[in-house]
Design an enzyme around this catalytic site. Structure first.
Site, PDB file in Angstrom:
ATOM      1  N   TYR A 175     -34.085 -49.525 -14.997  1.00 13.85           N
ATOM      2  CA  TYR A 175     -34.041 -49.395 -16.334  1.00 13.85           C
ATOM      3  C   TYR A 175     -34.909 -48.308 -16.705  1.00 13.85           C
ATOM      4  O   TYR A 175     -34.388 -47.594 -17.590  1.00 13.85           O
ATOM      5  CB  TYR A 175     -35.465 -50.191 -16.818  1.00 13.85           C
ATOM      6  CG  TYR A 175     -34.825 -50.300 -18.039  1.00 13.85           C
ATOM      7  CD1 TYR A 175     -34.078 -51.148 -18.570  1.00 13.85           C
ATOM      8  CD2 TYR A 175     -35.703 -50.226 -19.508  1.00 13.85           C
ATOM      9  CE1 TYR A 175     -33.740 -51.414 -20.074  1.00 13.85           C
ATOM     10  CE2 TYR A 175     -35.660 -50.270 -20.432  1.00 13.85           C
ATOM     11  CZ  TYR A 175     -34.719 -50.608 -20.754  1.00 13.85           C
ATOM     12  OH  TYR A 175     -34.212 -51.221 -22.214  1.00 13.85           O
ATOM     13  N   SER A 214     -41.093 -48.904 -29.167  1.00  9.42           N
ATOM     14  CA  SER A 214     -40.744 -48.049 -27.915  1.00  9.42           C
ATOM     15  C   SER A 214     -41.915 -46.931 -27.923  1.00  9.42           C
ATOM     16  O   SER A 214     -42.577 -46.227 -28.313  1.00  9.42           O
ATOM     17  CB  SER A 214     -39.772 -48.524 -27.532  1.00  9.42           C
ATOM     18  OG  SER A 214     -39.787 -48.150 -25.807  1.00  9.42           O
ATOM     19  N   LEU A 215     -41.843 -46.570 -26.450  1.00 12.55           N
ATOM     20  CA  LEU A 215     -42.308 -45.225 -26.120  1.00 12.55           C
ATOM     21  C   LEU A 215     -41.573 -44.475 -25.355  1.00 12.55           C
ATOM     22  O   LEU A 215     -40.873 -44.731 -24.625  1.00 12.55           O
ATOM     23  CB  LEU A 215     -43.703 -45.247 -25.429  1.00 12.55           C
ATOM     24  CG  LEU A 215     -45.229 -46.299 -26.033  1.00 12.55           C
ATOM     25  CD1 LEU A 215     -45.729 -46.941 -25.095  1.00 12.55           C
ATOM     26  CD2 LEU A 215     -45.799 -45.085 -26.514  1.00 12.55           C
ATOM     27  N   LYS A 234     -50.762 -48.799 -19.420  1.00 12.53           N
ATOM     28  CA  LYS A 234     -49.809 -49.196 -19.384  1.00 12.53           C
ATOM     29  C   LYS A 234     -49.525 -50.028 -19.008  1.00 12.53           C
ATOM     30  O   LYS A 234     -49.226 -50.273 -17.833  1.00 12.53           O
ATOM     31  CB  LYS A 234     -48.704 -48.593 -19.381  1.00 12.53           C
ATOM     32  CG  LYS A 234     -47.542 -48.419 -20.413  1.00 12.53           C
ATOM     33  CD  LYS A 234     -46.023 -47.837 -19.620  1.00 12.53           C
ATOM     34  CE  LYS A 234     -45.541 -48.341 -21.303  1.00 12.53           C
ATOM     35  NZ  LYS A 234     -44.510 -49.784 -20.548  1.00 12.53           N
ATOM     36  N   ARG A 280     -41.982 -58.750 -29.509  1.00 11.01           N
ATOM     37  CA  ARG A 280     -41.848 -57.726 -30.447  1.00 11.01           C
ATOM     38  C   ARG A 280     -39.294 -58.144 -31.083  1.00 11.01           C
ATOM     39  O   ARG A 280     -39.313 -57.198 -31.325  1.00 11.01           O
ATOM     40  CB  ARG A 280     -42.156 -56.034 -28.925  1.00 11.01           C
ATOM     41  CG  ARG A 280     -41.069 -55.036 -29.981  1.00 11.01           C
ATOM     42  CD  ARG A 280     -41.444 -54.051 -29.189  1.00 11.01           C
ATOM     43  NE  ARG A 280     -40.746 -54.725 -28.172  1.00 11.01           N
ATOM     44  CZ  ARG A 280     -40.202 -52.997 -26.782  1.00 11.01           C
ATOM     45  NH1 ARG A 280     -40.984 -52.327 -26.961  1.00 11.01           N
ATOM     46  NH2 ARG A 280     -39.638 -53.545 -25.198  1.00 11.01           N
ATOM     47  N   GLU A 323     -50.303 -56.412 -25.618  1.00 10.06           N
ATOM     48  CA  GLU A 323     -49.261 -57.103 -24.698  1.00 10.06           C
ATOM     49  C   GLU A 323     -50.055 -58.378 -23.665  1.00 10.06           C
ATOM     50  O   GLU A 323     -51.297 -58.554 -23.637  1.00 10.06           O
ATOM     51  CB  GLU A 323     -50.288 -55.981 -23.442  1.00 10.06           C
ATOM     52  CG  GLU A 323     -48.457 -55.899 -22.880  1.00 10.06           C
ATOM     53  CD  GLU A 323     -47.286 -55.107 -22.588  1.00 10.06           C
ATOM     54  OE1 GLU A 323     -47.538 -54.558 -24.110  1.00 10.06           O
ATOM     55  OE2 GLU A 323     -46.378 -54.733 -22.759  1.00 10.06           O
ATOM     56  N   CYS A 372       0.717 -40.879  -9.887  1.00 10.57           N
ATOM     57  CA  CYS A 372      -0.524 -41.795  -8.928  1.00 10.57           C
ATOM     58  C   CYS A 372      -0.966 -42.998  -9.539  1.00 10.57           C
ATOM     59  O   CYS A 372      -1.295 -42.815 -10.496  1.00 10.57           O
ATOM     60  CB  CYS A 372      -1.286 -40.774  -8.789  1.00 10.57           C
ATOM     61  SG  CYS A 372      -2.812 -41.018  -8.315  1.00 10.57           S
TER      62      CYS A 372
HETATM   63  S1  IVH Z   1     -48.730 -48.016 -27.431  1.00  7.86           S
HETATM   64  C1  IVH Z   1     -45.448 -47.212 -31.246  1.00  7.86           C
HETATM   65  N1  IVH Z   1     -49.717 -48.768 -25.470  1.00  7.86           N
HETATM   66  O1  IVH Z   1     -44.892 -49.844 -23.594  1.00  7.86           O
HETATM   67  C2  IVH Z   1     -45.540 -47.540 -29.662  1.00  7.86           C
HETATM   68  N2  IVH Z   1     -47.867 -49.765 -25.178  1.00  7.86           N
HETATM   69  O2  IVH Z   1     -42.858 -48.451 -23.367  1.00  7.86           O
HETATM   70  C3  IVH Z   1     -47.275 -47.940 -29.180  1.00  7.86           C
HETATM   71  N3  IVH Z   1     -47.551 -51.274 -23.644  1.00  7.86           N
HETATM   72  O3  IVH Z   1     -43.882 -51.194 -26.284  1.00  7.86           O
HETATM   73  C4  IVH Z   1     -47.233 -48.814 -27.746  1.00  7.86           C
HETATM   74  N4  IVH Z   1     -49.040 -50.645 -22.337  1.00  7.86           N
HETATM   75  O4  IVH Z   1     -45.137 -53.028 -25.099  1.00  7.86           O
HETATM   76  C5  IVH Z   1     -49.043 -49.293 -26.551  1.00  7.86           C
HETATM   77  N5  IVH Z   1     -51.929 -49.528 -23.519  1.00  7.86           N
HETATM   78  C6  IVH Z   1     -50.715 -49.688 -24.188  1.00  7.86           C
HETATM   79  C7  IVH Z   1     -49.641 -50.273 -23.853  1.00  7.86           C
HETATM   80  C8  IVH Z   1     -48.386 -50.278 -24.522  1.00  7.86           C
HETATM   81  C9  IVH Z   1     -47.953 -51.437 -22.963  1.00  7.86           C
HETATM   82  C10 IVH Z   1     -45.879 -51.355 -23.607  1.00  7.86           C
HETATM   83  C11 IVH Z   1     -45.565 -51.714 -25.064  1.00  7.86           C
HETATM   84  C12 IVH Z   1     -44.833 -51.243 -25.660  1.00  7.86           C
HETATM   85  C13 IVH Z   1     -43.823 -50.894 -24.150  1.00  7.86           C
HETATM   86  C14 IVH Z   1     -42.985 -49.361 -24.123  1.00  7.86           C
END
Ligand code: IVH
Length: 707
Positions: free
Chosen positions: A46, A92-93, A128, A149, A184, A453
């Site tokens: 993904y 998201s990140l 993460k 979310r 999370e 073709c």
């Molecule tokens: S910070 C502004 N910290 O990863 C967004 N996210 O791929 C700040 N996630 O939507 C998110 N561990 O669901 C943050 N230590 C962590 C995290 C984390 C998992 C998830 C979260 C986010 C997603 C983004």
């Protein structure tokens, strides 16, 4: 990875087609993951799809779709739960995949803030968590709402379920009046295997991984089921708050811990990219023994004042990034190489593989891009895979990255069978036998058969009926193939005479496989509706090489109708590339020589032109509607000059663009607004001469509502 076809190697048409495919794939993946809790592709895949999408968009900004996957997070909420609009969007990140990406992140933060290389800049670094994010709203210290979310703006109300999770306090002391905690929800490995054992004993559904188990458990309409599922929660951030928690990310997290939330014990303060990378490796080494799934490390700028200045892109913060663990790879055998012929005649080699599982998905095909790629060279003739060519019978290493079709990362020469021969790329089209030629500067060999073709004709028709073109309900790729095979539709115009020609045709159609009276009638009605078509969709639907959706809009905005465009193309063909008609095309923002050449030569080909004119005779073409938006600077061209004191240039530009303005570096008659700080010189003078409205920095901030 070195063998991915670089965005710079893609033609515009290939890039557009790939962006379309990626959008469809990502939409499906989102649906499966967020709404159905049953992912069909791995997280690494993904991410790779998203990354590929972002790379192509960066290289071809004009091709970015209005519904670009990079502008979207998650998926719509599932039916069944009440909807909750998040007071502050759940974002998201952005992702980093290697050391260089982490250095680049640090550089971009510094640049945005105007900080030098050596200025101190601290980050937090933490695992993460591979779970699902949850927002907990506390008012006066009491938990009043918990929401998933969803699509980032609207999530599901799962308050009753969240109350059953031991890590989530019902009440907190010494909290601001309003406090939204973000974190999370996850399930430990131990609890996951116990749950699956229990499910198996009861004959219930077993879960593919802890993340799915956590999602499936949290999103139970009956909260008593959630109570039986051992969910956990790590807090890592916040949404709406009535008073600041602290001055730094690290201290804010400590406060959350003091309030009774579980925070991740591996969180550290780090002073720059080297320390971030060292911490990443430390966490990666512990990954297998943590007892819960993580899929990377998240770095966040520690100073909350700087976080506020950095702000957000459309779906991701500029102050944080996720450094993901690498994607999976697998070895398998290349059984055969097949050649597919595309809409523009491109001969695309496809690897047929002995099926192998890569990151939880069975792979049996991979793209081989073009003949250079098979031979171990890139478009510039430089070696890829250390110059190793790919032969039928080889052991190849497969990975899935930003494309529907997996790619080949490497070849194991030690396992090459005796007698394996270098691949001989065909010089005639396997579909129609016409010569397949490779023009100077083109990475791709193309069939010269044109309309003769059958493969090109079918691919053109499929493109014509695709979603961004005519989008005729009931007439998809499969039906087009069927009608073409039977000789009912050979070119787009035939679609519109289908009813007349095969008229009582409903009768004939009805007897065909897959068609009933109702579906045949619906199809004819849908064809009727599609006669009224937006000019830009028509232009895109023609399938002219290099003419993507965005360029089609640019052309439709400029020419407004077909006769005007066609007449200019005819003039350009007559006058050549130095004449005024050619310049009329290339003077349109976003239209260059390559597209103009392709358009002019296509329209000058007698057969092609006649086929297009036949089509146009059936259509009611609608001019492109003007764009409307409500920001005070939307659609305006803005120039910044002089010293800005409250923001860097990058900040100012990002804000203006987010509001729909176009930011230009120079003042001209097209400029609508000049924002001039102290020291503004010639640009301010020129603006004054041209009578262009000029504001100072405070005036600008007041105008856009940031004062
Ligand atoms: S910070 C502004 N910290 O990863 C967004 N996210 O791929 C700040 N996630 O939507 C998110 N561990 O669901 C943050 N230590 C962590 C995290 C984390 C998992 C998830 C979260 C986010 C997603 C983004």
């Amino acid at each position: 990875m070195t063998d991915t076809k670089e965005p710079s190697q893609l033609t515009k048409a290939e890039a557009r087609a790939e962006l379309d495919r990626l959008a469809a794939l990502l939409a499906r993946a989102n649906e499966a993951y967020h709404t159905e809790d049953a992912p069909e592709i791995s997280d690494a895949e993904y991410d790779a799809l998203k990354r590929r999408n972002a790379e192509i968009e960066e290289f071809f900004p004009g091709l970015k779709r209005t519904d670009s996957p990079s502008e979207q997070i998650g998926a719509r909420p599932a039916e069944g739960f009440a909807k909750v609009t998040h007071a502050v969007r759940m974002l998201s990140l952005g992702n980093a995949f290697d050391d260089e990406d982490v250095h680049a992140f640090d550089r971009s933060v510094r640049k945005y803030l105007g900080l030098g290389e050596d200025a101190p800049l601290a980050y937090t670094s933490e695992p993460k968590i591979d779970g699902l994010s949850l927002s907990l709203r506390y008012e006066g210290g009491d938990l009043v709402q918990a929401a998933t979310r969803g699509d980032g703006e609207i999530g599901e109300n799962v308050t009753a379920n969240a109350r059953t999770i031991a890590d989530i306090p019902e009440r907190i002391d010494q909290a601001p009046e309003i406090l939204e905690i973000r974190g999370e929800v996850y399930m430990s490995h131990q609890d996951f295997s116990k749950l699956n054992d229990r499910q198996a004993q009861r004959g219930g559904k077993s879960f593919a991984n802890p993340r799915n188990a956590a999602a499936g458990s949290l999103r139970q309409l009956d909260a008593t089921v959630t109570r039986d599922r051992p969910l956990r929660f790590f807090a890592y951030g916040w949404g709406e708050i009535s008073a600041p928690l602290a001055e730094t990310q690290g201290e804010a997290i400590e406060r959350l811990a003091a309030m009774g939330f579980a925070t991740n014990p591996l969180t550290r303060l780090v002073d720059g990219p080297e320390a971030m990378l060292a911490h990443y490796r430390e966490i990666e080494a512990q990954r297998a023994t943590l007892g819960y799934d993580i899929d990377g490390v998240v770095y966040k700028v520690n100073d909350l004042g700087l976080q506020a200045r950095l702000g957000f892109r459309s779906t991701t913060p500029r102050w944080a990034i996720a450094h993901k663990f690498p994607a999976e790879l697998a070895w398998t055998r290349l059984e055969a190489i097949d050649i597919q012929v595309g809409r523009t005649g491109a001969l695309s080699p496809v690897a047929r593989l002995t099926p192998v599982t890569v990151g939880g998905v069975v792979v049996s095909n991979a793209t081989l891009h073009n003949e250079d790629y098979i031979a171990g060279r890139d478009a510039r003739g430089e070696e890829i895979r250390a110059g190793k060519d790919i032969r039928v019978g080889d052991w190849v290493q497969v990975y899935r990255a930003g494309d529907v079709i997996p790619k080949i990362a490497d070849v194991d020469l030690s396992k090459r069978p005796d007698g394996a021969k270098p691949y001989d790329f065909p010089t005639t089209c396997p579909e129609c036998g016409s010569d397949a030629v490779r023009e100077e500067g083109d990475a791709v060999r193309r069939c010269t058969g044109g309309l003769v073709c059958p493969a090109q004709a079918v691919e053109k028709l499929k493109h014509f009926v695709s979603r961004a073109a005519f989008d005729i309900e009931g007439l998809g790729a499969k039906q087009v193939e069927q009608f073409h095979r039977d000789g009912w539709i050979r070119e787009p115009a035939d679609i519109f005479i289908l009813r007349d020609r095969y008229g009582s045709g409903i009768q004939q159609l009805k007897n065909r496989e897959g068609w009933g009276e109702k579906s045949a009638e619906n199809l004819f009605a849908a064809i009727e509706d599609s006669r009224r078509v937006d000019f830009n969709r028509l232009l895109f639907g023609l399938g002219i090489r290099h003419l993507g959706e965005v360029a089609a809009k640019d052309l439709a905005r400029h020419f407004t109708d077909w006769p005007a465009l066609a007449a200019t193309a005819d003039k350009a063909a007559e006058e050549g590339e130095t004449g005024p008609a050619w310049a009329e095309f290339t003077g349109i923002d976003g239209i260059g020589d390559t597209l103009t050449r392709s358009l002019v030569t296509t329209l000058a080909q007698e057969e092609e032109r006649a086929s297009i004119e036949r089509l146009i005779g059936h259509l009611d073409i609608q001019p492109l509607a003007a764009r409307a938006t409500d920001s005070p600077v939307a659609g305006k061209t803005v120039v910044f000059t002089g010293t800005l004191e409250k923001m860097t240039r990058a900040e100012a530009k990002a804000r203006a663009e987010a509001l729909g303005a176009k930011v230009s570096g120079s003042v001209s008659a097209k400029t609508d607004l000049l924002v001039a700080g102290p020291g503004a010189g010639s640009k301010a003078k020129k603006a004054a001469e041209l009578g262009i409205k000029t504001l100072d920095e405070d005036g600008w901030l007041a105008l856009v509502g940031d004062a």
